[in-house]
Each structure stands twice: as structure tokens, then as C-alpha cells.
Enzyme design. Structure first.
Site, PDB file in Angstrom:
ATOM      1  N   ARG A   1       0.907  -1.292  -0.074  1.00  0.00           N
ATOM      2  CA  ARG A   1       0.079  -0.134  -0.031  1.00  0.00           C
ATOM      3  C   ARG A   1       0.950   1.364  -0.070  1.00  0.00           C
ATOM      4  NH1 ARG A   1      -5.466  -1.573   3.080  1.00  0.00           N
ATOM      5  NH2 ARG A   1      -6.626  -1.303   1.474  1.00  0.00           N
TER       6      ARG A   1
ATOM      7  N   GLN B   1      -1.069   2.965  -5.830  1.00  0.00           N
ATOM      8  CA  GLN B   1      -2.496   3.278  -5.446  1.00  0.00           C
ATOM      9  C   GLN B   1      -3.487   2.556  -6.586  1.00  0.00           C
ATOM     10  OE1 GLN B   1      -2.986   7.243  -3.994  1.00  0.00           O
ATOM     11  NE2 GLN B   1      -2.367   6.623  -2.167  1.00  0.00           N
TER      12      GLN B   1
ATOM     13  N   ASP C   1      -4.517  -1.214  -6.316  1.00  0.00           N
ATOM     14  CA  ASP C   1      -4.808  -1.425  -4.783  1.00  0.00           C
ATOM     15  C   ASP C   1      -6.340  -2.010  -5.073  1.00  0.00           C
ATOM     16  OD1 ASP C   1      -5.485  -1.956  -2.286  1.00  0.00           O
ATOM     17  OD2 ASP C   1      -4.950   0.143  -1.451  1.00  0.00           O
TER      18      ASP C   1
ATOM     19  N   SER D   1      -8.503  -2.007  -1.838  1.00  0.00           N
ATOM     20  CA  SER D   1      -9.166  -0.514  -1.458  1.00  0.00           C
ATOM     21  C   SER D   1     -10.263  -0.352  -2.349  1.00  0.00           C
ATOM     22  CB  SER D   1      -8.241   0.620  -1.436  1.00  0.00           C
ATOM     23  OG  SER D   1      -7.124   0.719  -0.437  1.00  0.00           O
TER      24      SER D   1
ATOM     25  N   TYR E   1      -1.881   0.130   9.498  1.00  0.00           N
ATOM     26  CA  TYR E   1      -2.715  -0.697  10.052  1.00  0.00           C
ATOM     27  C   TYR E   1      -2.933  -0.584  11.514  1.00  0.00           C
ATOM     28  CZ  TYR E   1      -2.898  -2.972   5.376  1.00  0.00           C
ATOM     29  OH  TYR E   1      -3.160  -3.058   4.150  1.00  0.00           O
TER      30      TYR E   1
HETATM   31  P1  NAD Z   1      -8.256  -3.024   7.534  1.00  0.00           P
HETATM   32  O1  NAD Z   1      -9.466  -3.747   6.663  1.00  0.00           O
HETATM   33  O2  NAD Z   1      -7.121  -3.803   7.806  1.00  0.00           O
HETATM   34  O3  NAD Z   1      -9.129  -2.595   8.866  1.00  0.00           O
HETATM   35  C1  NAD Z   1     -10.161  -1.596   8.874  1.00  0.00           C
HETATM   36  C2  NAD Z   1     -10.179  -0.735  10.221  1.00  0.00           C
HETATM   37  O4  NAD Z   1     -10.411  -1.348  11.188  1.00  0.00           O
HETATM   38  C3  NAD Z   1      -8.889   0.042  10.175  1.00  0.00           C
HETATM   39  O5  NAD Z   1      -9.061   1.554  10.075  1.00  0.00           O
HETATM   40  C4  NAD Z   1      -8.240  -0.338  11.356  1.00  0.00           C
HETATM   41  O6  NAD Z   1      -7.479   0.696  12.212  1.00  0.00           O
HETATM   42  C5  NAD Z   1      -9.557  -1.082  12.336  1.00  0.00           C
HETATM   43  N1  NAD Z   1      -9.385  -1.684  13.519  1.00  0.00           N
HETATM   44  C6  NAD Z   1      -8.592  -2.629  13.690  1.00  0.00           C
HETATM   45  N2  NAD Z   1      -8.632  -2.994  14.930  1.00  0.00           N
HETATM   46  C7  NAD Z   1      -9.823  -2.131  15.524  1.00  0.00           C
HETATM   47  C8  NAD Z   1     -10.274  -2.196  16.860  1.00  0.00           C
HETATM   48  N3  NAD Z   1      -9.788  -3.278  17.647  1.00  0.00           N
HETATM   49  N4  NAD Z   1     -11.319  -1.354  16.855  1.00  0.00           N
HETATM   50  C9  NAD Z   1     -11.830  -0.309  16.032  1.00  0.00           C
HETATM   51  N5  NAD Z   1     -11.057  -0.574  14.638  1.00  0.00           N
HETATM   52  C10 NAD Z   1     -10.230  -1.390  14.627  1.00  0.00           C
HETATM   53  O7  NAD Z   1      -7.715  -1.842   6.900  1.00  0.00           O
HETATM   54  P2  NAD Z   1      -7.808  -0.973   5.623  1.00  0.00           P
HETATM   55  O8  NAD Z   1      -9.204  -0.153   5.633  1.00  0.00           O
HETATM   56  O9  NAD Z   1      -7.535  -1.566   4.557  1.00  0.00           O
HETATM   57  O10 NAD Z   1      -6.758   0.494   5.877  1.00  0.00           O
HETATM   58  C11 NAD Z   1      -6.254   0.679   6.927  1.00  0.00           C
HETATM   59  C12 NAD Z   1      -5.296   1.611   6.486  1.00  0.00           C
HETATM   60  O11 NAD Z   1      -4.435   1.708   5.462  1.00  0.00           O
HETATM   61  C13 NAD Z   1      -5.924   3.134   6.705  1.00  0.00           C
HETATM   62  O12 NAD Z   1      -4.878   4.044   7.286  1.00  0.00           O
HETATM   63  C14 NAD Z   1      -5.772   3.365   5.208  1.00  0.00           C
HETATM   64  O13 NAD Z   1      -5.815   4.999   5.091  1.00  0.00           O
HETATM   65  C15 NAD Z   1      -4.402   2.767   4.837  1.00  0.00           C
HETATM   66  N6  NAD Z   1      -4.431   2.724   3.449  1.00  0.00           N
HETATM   67  C16 NAD Z   1      -3.349   3.185   2.618  1.00  0.00           C
HETATM   68  C17 NAD Z   1      -3.115   3.074   1.360  1.00  0.00           C
HETATM   69  C18 NAD Z   1      -2.288   3.787   0.708  1.00  0.00           C
HETATM   70  O14 NAD Z   1      -1.570   4.435   1.399  1.00  0.00           O
HETATM   71  N7  NAD Z   1      -1.828   3.506  -0.694  1.00  0.00           N
HETATM   72  C19 NAD Z   1      -4.178   2.362   0.593  1.00  0.00           C
HETATM   73  C20 NAD Z   1      -5.070   1.964   1.552  1.00  0.00           C
HETATM   74  C21 NAD Z   1      -5.263   1.534   2.579  1.00  0.00           C
END
Ligand code: NAD
Length: 403
Positions: free
Chosen positions: A147, A152, A155, A158, A251
Site C-alpha cells: 500500500r 494506489q 490497490d 481498497s 494498519y
Molecule cells: P483493515 O481492513 O485492515 O481494517 C479496517 C479498520 O479497522 C482499520 O482502520 C483499523 O484501524 C480498524 N481496527 C482494527 N482493529 C480495531 C479495533 N479493535 N477497534 C476499532 N477499529 C479497529 O484496514 P484498511 O481499511 O484496509 O486500511 C487501513 C489503513 O491503511 C488506513 O490507514 C488507510 O488509510 C491505509 N491505506 C493506505 C493506502 C495507501 O497508502 N496506498 C491504501 C489503502 C489503505
């Protein structure tokens, strides 16, 4: 439960194959997805047109796009050939684009050296991975695309989480006995519904945006405090709890046992006042965290709805049953599975664009498959190549060792 570091990278340059580069045209094949309920397709006519204009041959299995409302005729108009059988589709194909991982039987249809790209669900799909290894198929797993900013556009986690978050909010509204917006009518004033989103990652943020557009009061919580700014920018209220569990690569990390208890207690008051709760909390490679206990469900209003997007990885609610909708204490609990497949037209379009960007790394400017997989995105996402499982944690699981 053991932690699986899904993102361990071991080698930086991987020879693509002993046959060397292949001259134009590269033959790209897209099978019909056979998994139950899967409506998506791995490419769409717009992407086919780009590939065929560059001189490549694209074959689509008959009816592959029908579930996503891309009929064969649209693919033909974009320059694709429609294959009436799987054998015709795969005969001479160099690259196979998929949504779901291939089954063992589908791997058996692939010739040695074929490159297959899609979600591989690698650590839970060991038999098919082993068969790809034994048949010397090359597989790239989109869930391992790093990521990083450069990646992006490819991805797929996402893009599909965006679709899932949208559908979750719509499902919640559809199952809720209340209006979501405030209404002032001659028949009285209706108070807006309250929607709570637990986990404000990609899917959660989309669910927040969708619920806001439907007029609900939206609250959200995430263990990563950084998510607060994004939540507030969407006009929702961020629940400030005392935990910050920022982990590696953006994460979340897993909470300590004490933090888990604190979180459940603090979240329970917000859950009790919500009409719809959408849970998306996940930690890569681990069982989903338990956020809503049975006791908390019992405090919710009759008619309230929980849409649990983490159902497939164990559920964020104790009463969730994956793939089922159950009613407990008057609360409807939806064990959501494969929600992107419910908006197959657009989720396929986004996925197809992700694959188009990924293919640009695999095919060089002369239109040939690259000689070496040197790009860090290819290196990170390669799962199986030339008879070896390249992804360490999956290889460890296959050999019975610890990941
Ligand atoms: P994910 O599907 O792994 O998790 C979903 C969400 O659940 C996350 O925000 C995580 O913090 C939250 N979570 C985990 N345990 C928890 C708990 N006990 N209580 C409450 N919430 C909890 O994550 P995702 O949606 O795939 O992505 C997470 C991160 O990655 C974000 O910061 C996102 O901005 C980042 N991201 C970056 C890029 C990039 O830079 N290219 C792309 C996609 C996502």
C-alpha cells in the site's frame, strides 16, 4: 492465534521464466467466475479496448461478464474474442485475470508457465497454492500489493473495500425500520437515525460517507487515532476513546487484553444508542477483533441493525453468523459476505482498472512480458513462480512450519 506477517518480502529480482520475453500479442484470458454468489468479472470492455489497441489478444469466456451486466457483445465490440469453452479460452493464454482464487480443478486447466493474477486468499487456500506450485504456474496475489503511493491505482483491496462499505450502509438502511434523514412533515417531525461505524479504514470511511448522504447522524470509532481527522472531514463525530493502536504500515495493531476490555466497555454505550452499527474492524493476518458482545447486543433497541463486514474473518460481533442474517434480542445481525459482488458493475470496473495498472508492470513498452520481475510491487505480490512458493508465510504454512 499466530500472527501471520503477510507482507514478508524475501527476494528482489525474480527471473520471469526460462523462455524469455514473449513477442506481441500477449494473450490475456478472462474466465467466468464460478464461486457461488460471485457476480464480478476481472475485466470490463473499456480495459479490453486499451489492451487490444496495444496489440494484445483478449479472450473472454462466454457469459463471464453477464453477472456484472457486461454482455458478450460489449466485449466483442471492444475487440475481445469470446471463447465458448474453458479449453478454448486457455489454449495458448499467457496471462489469466481472475477475481476469486482458482480452485484446484481450475489450476489443473492451466498450462505450465501461465501467469494468473487475482485475489488468492493465499494463507487460506493452501491446496490450490500447492497445485499452482506443482504445475509451475506463476501467481500474483493482489492482496499482497504493497500500500505505497505508486501502487494506489492497483490497490484492489481498497477499491473493493470502497464498494463493500457503500453496500454495508445501504444494507443497514434497507433493514432499518426507520427513516435515516430528519423529516419535517405535516404528519410530524421525524428524528434522524444514528449510524455508528466501528473501524474507519477504507470500507468504514465509505460507509460513513454513504450514511451521511442518506441523512443519518453518524458516529465512528477506530483504534488508530489518525483516523479521527478523516472521520471528522466527512462530517461525522469521532468517538475519542483512550486507546491508540497505530501499528505497522498504517494498519492497526492488536489490542492488549486490558485494552480489549476497555474498548468493549467504551464502545458499548455508543452501540446501545445506534439504530445501525456497521463494523469493519480488521487486523491483517489475524482474527477480527471482538467489539460487540452478546450482552451489548441485548442493550440495543429492538429493530436496530448490525452489518458485520468482518463476518468472514470471525466477526466483530459475538452473535454474527457469516453468510447469514439472524435476529437476536430484536436486533438484525447481518453476517455480510462478499458485499462488492452486490454492486458488480462498478466493483468490476474498479477491479479491472486495478488489473490494468498491474499489467503495465508485467508488460514492457514493446508489448512483451518482462524478463525479470524487478519491480517492488511485482516482487511483493508474487505468490508462486517456477515451482516455488515465493511468499514466505504461505510456504511456511504449506510445510507445516510456523509462519
Ligand atoms: P483493515 O481492513 O485492515 O481494517 C479496517 C479498520 O479497522 C482499520 O482502520 C483499523 O484501524 C480498524 N481496527 C482494527 N482493529 C480495531 C479495533 N479493535 N477497534 C476499532 N477499529 C479497529 O484496514 P484498511 O481499511 O484496509 O486500511 C487501513 C489503513 O491503511 C488506513 O490507514 C488507510 O488509510 C491505509 N491505506 C493506505 C493506502 C495507501 O497508502 N496506498 C491504501 C489503502 C489503505
Amino acid at each position: 492465534m499466530e500472527v501471520i506477517n503477510l507482507y514478508r518480502v524475501e527476494q528482489t529480482v525474480i527471473p520471469a521464466g526460462s523462455k524469455g520475453p514473449t513477442a506481441l500479442p500477449v494473450v490475456v484470458a478472462v474466465p467466468k467466475e464460478m464461486a457461488p454468489g460471485e457476480q464480478r468479472v476481472a475485466t470490463v470492455p473499456e480495459v479490453v479496448q486499451k489492451l487490444t489497441k496495444s496489440g494484445h489478444e483478449v479472450r473472454i469466456e462466454h457469459d463471464a461478464g453477464t453477472g456484472a451486466y457486461y454482455p458478450d457483445e460489449l466485449f466483442t465490440a471492444a475487440g475481445a474474442k469470446i471463447a465458448s469453452s474453458r479449453t478454448d479460452l486457455l489454449n495458448g493464454a499467457q496471462i489469466v485475470l481472475r477475481v476469486q482464487p482458482p480452485t484446484v480443478a481450475e489450476v489443473d486447466q492451466l498450462a505450465k508457465g501461465t501467469i494468473v493474477i487475482g485475489f488468492m486468499n493465499a494463507t487460506h487456500n493452501l491446496e490450490a497454492v500447492a497445485r499452482m506450485r506443482d504445475r509451475k504456474v506463476t501467481a500474483f496475489a493482489l492482496e499482497f500489493v504493497p500500500r505505497i503511493t505508486r501502487a494506489q491505482s492497483m490497490d484492489a483491496l481498497s477499491s473493493q473495500a470502497t464498494a463493500g462499505g457503500y453496500v454495508a450502509a445501504i444494507l443497514g438502511a434497507d433493514n432499518c425500520p426507520k427513516f435515516l434523514p430528519m423529516l419535517t412533515t405535516a404528519a410530524g417531525t421525524i428524528r434522524p437515525a444514528t449510524v455508528l461505524i466501528l473501524g474507519a479504514g477504507v470500507a468504514g470511511l465509505m460507509a460513513i460517507a454513504t450514511a451521511k448522504r442518506l441523512g443519518a447522524i453518524v458516529e465512528a470509532y477506530d483504534v488508530r487515532r489518525a483516523a479521527g481527522e478523516q472521520v471528522r472531514s466527512l462530517g461525522a463525530r469521532f468517538l475519542e476513546l483512550e486507546i491508540n493502536a497505530e501499528g505497522q504500515g498504517g494498519y492497526a495493531r492488536e489490542l492488549t487484553p486490558a485494552e480489549k476490555v476497555t474498548e468493549q466497555q467504551m464502545v458499548s454505550a455508543a452501540v446501545a444508542r445506534a439504530d445501525i452499527v456497521i463494523t469493519t474492524a480488521a487486523i491483517p493476518g489475524r482474527k477480527a477483533p471482538l467489539l460487540i458482545t452478546k450482552e451489548t447486543v441485548a442493550t440495543m433497541r429492538p429493530g436496530a441493525v448490525i452489518v458485520d463486514l468482518a463476518a468472514e474473518s470471525g466477526g466483530n460481533c459475538e452473535l454474527t453468523q457469516a453468510g447469514k442474517t439472524v435476529t437476536e434480542y430484536g436486533v438484525t445481525i447481518i453476517g455480510a459476505q462478499n458485499l462488492p459482488a452486490r454492486v458488480p458493475f462498478h466493483s468490476s470496473q474498479m477491479y479491472a482498472k486495478n488489473l490494468q495498472s498491474f499489467l503495465a508492470l508485467l508488460i514492457d513498452k514493446d508489448g512483451a512480458i518482462v524478463k525479470e520481475f524487478t519491480d517492488e510491487i511485482l516482487v511483493a505480490s508474487i505468490l508462486v513462480h517456477e515451482g516455488t512458493v515465493r511468499h514466505g508465510p504461505t510456504r511456511d504454512l504449506l510445510s507445516g512450519g510456523k509462519p
